[in-house]
Design a protein around this motif. Structure first.
Motif, short mmCIF file in Angstrom:
data_model
loop_
_atom_site.label_atom_id
_atom_site.label_comp_id
_atom_site.label_asym_id
_atom_site.label_seq_id
_atom_site.Cartn_x
_atom_site.Cartn_y
_atom_site.Cartn_z
N GLY A 5 0.82 -1.21 0.00
CA GLY A 5 0.00 0.00 0.00
C GLY A 5 0.85 1.26 0.00
N PHE A 6 1.93 1.23 0.79
CA PHE A 6 2.85 2.38 0.83
C PHE A 6 3.49 2.62 -0.53
CE2 PHE A 6 6.90 4.45 1.49
CZ PHE A 6 6.62 5.45 2.41
N LEU A 7 3.93 1.54 -1.16
CA LEU A 7 4.55 1.67 -2.48
C LEU A 7 3.54 2.15 -3.52
CD1 LEU A 7 6.79 -1.51 -2.39
CD2 LEU A 7 7.59 0.83 -2.65
N ALA A 8 2.29 1.71 -3.37
CA ALA A 8 1.24 2.20 -4.27
C ALA A 8 1.11 3.72 -4.14
CB ALA A 8 -0.09 1.52 -3.95
N THR A 9 1.14 4.21 -2.90
CA THR A 9 1.06 5.65 -2.67
C THR A 9 2.27 6.37 -3.26
OG1 THR A 9 -0.21 5.33 -0.63
CG2 THR A 9 0.92 7.44 -0.90
N SER A 10 3.46 5.81 -3.05
CA SER A 10 4.70 6.45 -3.53
C SER A 10 4.70 6.57 -5.05
CB SER A 10 5.92 5.64 -3.06
OG SER A 10 5.98 5.60 -1.65
N PHE A 11 4.33 5.49 -5.74
CA PHE A 11 4.31 5.53 -7.20
C PHE A 11 3.20 6.45 -7.72
CE2 PHE A 11 6.69 1.45 -6.91
CZ PHE A 11 7.78 1.84 -7.67
N ARG A 12 2.10 6.49 -6.99
CA ARG A 12 1.03 7.40 -7.41
C ARG A 12 1.47 8.85 -7.29
NH1 ARG A 12 -1.54 10.71 -3.82
NH2 ARG A 12 -1.84 8.95 -2.42
N GLN A 13 2.23 9.18 -6.24
CA GLN A 13 2.73 10.54 -6.07
C GLN A 13 3.71 10.92 -7.18
OE1 GLN A 13 4.32 10.47 -2.09
NE2 GLN A 13 2.37 10.97 -1.16
N LEU A 14 4.35 9.93 -7.77
CA LEU A 14 5.25 10.18 -8.89
C LEU A 14 4.52 10.21 -10.23
CD1 LEU A 14 8.30 7.96 -7.85
CD2 LEU A 14 8.24 10.45 -7.97
N GLY A 15 3.23 9.96 -10.19
CA GLY A 15 2.44 9.96 -11.42
C GLY A 15 2.45 8.63 -12.16
N LEU A 16 3.04 7.58 -11.54
CA LEU A 16 3.09 6.26 -12.18
C LEU A 16 1.87 5.45 -11.73
CD1 LEU A 16 6.90 5.58 -11.69
CD2 LEU A 16 5.75 6.37 -13.75
N LEU A 17 0.72 5.79 -12.28
CA LEU A 17 -0.54 5.21 -11.79
C LEU A 17 -0.66 3.72 -12.07
CD1 LEU A 17 -3.21 7.96 -12.56
CD2 LEU A 17 -2.03 7.48 -10.41
N LYS A 18 -0.12 3.27 -13.20
CA LYS A 18 -0.22 1.85 -13.52
C LYS A 18 0.57 1.00 -12.53
CE LYS A 18 -1.17 2.30 -18.47
NZ LYS A 18 -0.72 1.97 -19.85
N VAL A 19 1.77 1.44 -12.21
CA VAL A 19 2.58 0.73 -11.21
C VAL A 19 1.88 0.79 -9.86
CG1 VAL A 19 4.84 0.54 -10.12
CG2 VAL A 19 4.66 1.33 -12.48
N SER A 20 1.37 1.96 -9.53
CA SER A 20 0.66 2.13 -8.27
C SER A 20 -0.54 1.19 -8.18
CB SER A 20 0.19 3.58 -8.14
OG SER A 20 -0.59 3.76 -6.98
N GLU A 21 -1.28 1.06 -9.28
CA GLU A 21 -2.46 0.19 -9.30
C GLU A 21 -2.08 -1.26 -9.02
OE1 GLU A 21 -6.06 -1.46 -9.48
OE2 GLU A 21 -5.71 0.71 -9.50
N ARG A 22 -0.95 -1.70 -9.58
CA ARG A 22 -0.51 -3.07 -9.35
C ARG A 22 -0.18 -3.32 -7.89
NH1 ARG A 22 3.39 -2.85 -14.63
NH2 ARG A 22 1.75 -2.98 -16.20
N TYR A 23 0.50 -2.38 -7.27
CA TYR A 23 0.81 -2.53 -5.84
C TYR A 23 -0.45 -2.48 -5.00
CZ TYR A 23 5.90 -2.59 -5.91
OH TYR A 23 7.21 -2.96 -6.08
N LEU A 24 -1.39 -1.65 -5.42
CA LEU A 24 -2.64 -1.55 -4.66
C LEU A 24 -3.42 -2.86 -4.73
CD1 LEU A 24 -4.08 0.53 -2.96
CD2 LEU A 24 -5.25 1.35 -5.00
N SER A 25 -3.44 -3.48 -5.89
CA SER A 25 -4.10 -4.79 -6.04
C SER A 25 -3.39 -5.84 -5.19
CB SER A 25 -4.10 -5.22 -7.50
OG SER A 25 -4.85 -4.32 -8.30
N LYS A 26 -2.06 -5.77 -5.16
CA LYS A 26 -1.29 -6.68 -4.34
C LYS A 26 -1.62 -6.48 -2.86
CE LYS A 26 3.48 -7.62 -2.96
NZ LYS A 26 4.90 -7.22 -3.12
N ALA A 27 -1.79 -5.23 -2.45
CA ALA A 27 -2.14 -4.93 -1.06
C ALA A 27 -3.51 -5.51 -0.70
CB ALA A 27 -2.12 -3.42 -0.83
N GLU A 28 -4.45 -5.42 -1.63
CA GLU A 28 -5.79 -5.96 -1.39
C GLU A 28 -5.76 -7.48 -1.22
OE1 GLU A 28 -8.76 -2.80 -3.62
OE2 GLU A 28 -7.72 -4.29 -4.83
N ILE A 29 -4.98 -8.16 -2.06
CA ILE A 29 -4.88 -9.63 -1.97
C ILE A 29 -4.23 -10.03 -0.65
CG2 ILE A 29 -3.78 -11.66 -2.97
CD1 ILE A 29 -4.03 -10.26 -5.71
N ALA A 30 -3.14 -9.36 -0.28
CA ALA A 30 -2.45 -9.68 0.97
C ALA A 30 -3.35 -9.42 2.16
CB ALA A 30 -1.16 -8.86 1.08
N ASN A 31 -4.12 -8.34 2.10
CA ASN A 31 -4.98 -7.99 3.23
C ASN A 31 -6.07 -9.04 3.46
OD1 ASN A 31 -5.67 -6.07 5.30
ND2 ASN A 31 -7.49 -5.57 4.10
#
Length: 531
Positions: free
Chosen positions: A109-135
């Motif tokens: 989730g943290f990495l999703a936020t970091s990549f989103r702040q850099l404007g890399l939304l696709k990378v951020s989305e992948r980490y966010l999906s990973k966070a949802e599965i782990a949760n």
């Protein structure tokens, strides 16, 4: 009876050890929570000191994850997104390798936020999906709920990036349904509730519901009125935007000025960029076009810097991934490949990386094999120092001024040379502020004669000699002290007498043809092959 006494003694020691370990864990968690809740916002320097200390004393995987995530957060606040992502990925690797689903969800989730702040939304989305599965796989119901709230908040941020504020409200309403107010909230719970109110306030503001927006923003501030948090300036900035929508420039000016201390004490680029945009909007409404253009330019510059960091970060991730994999491959069976998550950036970065490595490798071998009568293919590592000396001596001989036109007695020349050798053996060139005048004084002569000795016996002028001697010194140190391989380049620069990392790197590349990091990489690899 003796055996019973020994057993009782061992049991006593075991209990004491367990108690000490428990006390240590309790102290670690207390210091960790203090930094997370308060010091990150109020005293960055002290927060960094404690975070470094926690990383040093961490003796369990979970403690290491916590320490790395603290360091990641501090680097994020300091505007160092490369360091932020590097530490977060270290924590993410441990979480994945140890099947710690709770921390997997947090780090992803943290990495999703970091990549989103850099404007890399696709990378951020992948980490966010990973966070949802782990949760979904973690067992702690309370942590599962808190993480789900954070994921929903990040989903809302994604909607903000796309101007989908109605969709963002849906995520925030879902998060609100999971937040239960019981009157006994700790600081962390208050921050979560305040964040949800702040984000709802922004949604209502963007949708034109100003009264509702004000209500949410005031509620958010009220919840954290006694908690020092990075959230406060974001809420205040939103209130300034609200007043701008109402054309209440006096109130907007007051709120924007309230953010200034946070900008002075921190380097959070996102906050600066948003605040500069608000100042630009304020001055546009106020009719001050000079100030409007000034702050708009500042905001544009920050956006350009963010894009530049995002563009270059994929190259760094490749090296980060290799380091992490090497470190944990002997300890854990599982290693997660981060490169797959950055798509096309990783492909381009990989090609660039290997081409650059190939170029540096060739230059490295040219440098280390440059010795007459030695087969370049099989030149051993033990000859690096001698080969290097020959290479830099050739550089000095080609550029040094010939020592002509100076008449000096033979015995005086010999005496001065011996004095110079003493200074050389004492590594005088490692002193940062060393000058030719200082060398001449130590030799008991003048600068003209000192320069003559240098040119005749070392084939270099003073500047070339100092620079090449320092580089030769640090390479000799690396050869005899392999533990230096793991030290920061800035430490090696300090050790070899350079006043800054940039000067050291420039001098190293000028003398050897490759950066110090590449040279250390190849030297370390070659040494490992010799073992």
């Amino acid at each position: 009876m003796k055996s019973l006494s020994i057993f009782i003694f061992m049991l006593f020691v075991l209990c004491k050890t367990s108690a000490a370990q428990s006390g240590s864990n309790s102290n670690f968690n207390k210091r960790y929570l203090d930094v997370v809740v308060s010091l990150v916002a109020s005293d960055r320097k002290e927060a960094r000191r404690i975070a470094d200390s926690l990383a040093h004393v961490a003796n369990t995987d979970e403690q290491k994850i916590k320490a790395y995530m603290l360091l990641a957060k501090l680097d994020e606040n300091a505007g160092n997104m490369k360091g932020c992502i590097w530490y977060a990925m270290r924590a993410d690797t441990i979480a994945n390798a140890t099947f710690n689903f709770s921390w997997q969800a947090s780090t992803a989730g943290f990495l999703a936020t970091s990549f989103r702040q850099l404007g890399l939304l696709k990378v951020s989305e992948r980490y966010l999906s990973k966070a949802e599965i782990a949760n979904e796989n973690q067992l702690n119901a309370h942590m599962k709920m808190l993480t789900k709230i954070n994921i929903l908040h990040e989903r809302a941020f994604h909607c903000f990036e796309l101007d989908h504020y109605t969709d963002a409200k849906k995520y925030l309403n879902s998060a609100a349904s999971l937040i239960h107010i019981d009157g006994n909230e700790d600081k962390k719970a208050l921050l979560i509730k305040a964040t949800n109110d702040q984000l709802m306030g922004i949604c209502e503001l963007k949708l034109g519901n100003l009264i509702s927006a004000e209500s949410y923003l005031d509620a958010s501030l009220e919840k954290i009125k006694n908690v020092e948090s990075n959230l406060k300036p974001y809420i205040i900035r939103a209130k300034a935007e609200l007043e701008l929508e109402r054309n209440n420039l006096t109130a907007a000016f007051k709120y924007l000025n309230m953010i200034k201390p946070y900008l002075i004490n921190g380097d959070v680029e996102e906050l600066k960029m948003l605040t500069y945009e608000s100042w630009a909007a304020y001055y546009q409404k106020d009719g001050d076009m000079t100030k409007f253009l000034e702050f708009r330019e500042k905001a544009i510059d920050l956006k350009a810097h963010r894009d530049e960091v995002a563009k270059g970060i994929s190259d760094d991730l490749i090296e980060i991934f290799n380091v992490r994999k090497q470190y944990y491959k002997n300890r854990y069976m599982l290693s997660i490949g981060v490169v797959l998550m950055i798509g096309m950036f990783a492909a381009v970065g990989t090609l660039y990386y290997f081409r650059l490595q190939s170029s540096y490798k060739s230059q490295y071998h040219v440098l280390t094999d440059k010795q007459e009568g030695v087969n370049p293919v099989v030149a051993p590592l033990t000859e690096i120092s001698d080969n290097f000396s020959m290479a830099i001596n050739e550089l000095g001989n080609s550029s040094a001024i010939k020592a002509k036109g100076i008449n000096i007695a033979k015995d005086t020349e010999e005496r001065l040379y011996q004095e110079f050798v003493k200074q050389e053996e004492a590594n005088f060139y490692l002193e940062k502020s060393v000058t030719l005048q200082q060398l001449a004084t130590n030799m008991g002569t003048n600068m003209r004669y000192a320069s003559y000795i240098l040119q005749k016996f070392r084939g270099k002028d003073f500047y070339d000699y100092i620079q090449s001697s320092r580089i030769e010194f640090i390479i000799a140190k690396l050869k005899t002290s392999p533990e230096l391989f793991d030290y920061k380049i800035s430490y090696l620069a300090e050790m070899s007498g350079f006043s800054s990392l940039s000067r050291f790197s420039s001098a190293f590349k000028e003398v050897t043809g490759i950066p110090p990091s590449a040279f250390i990489h190849f030297m370390k690899k070659e040494m490992n092959q010799k073992r």
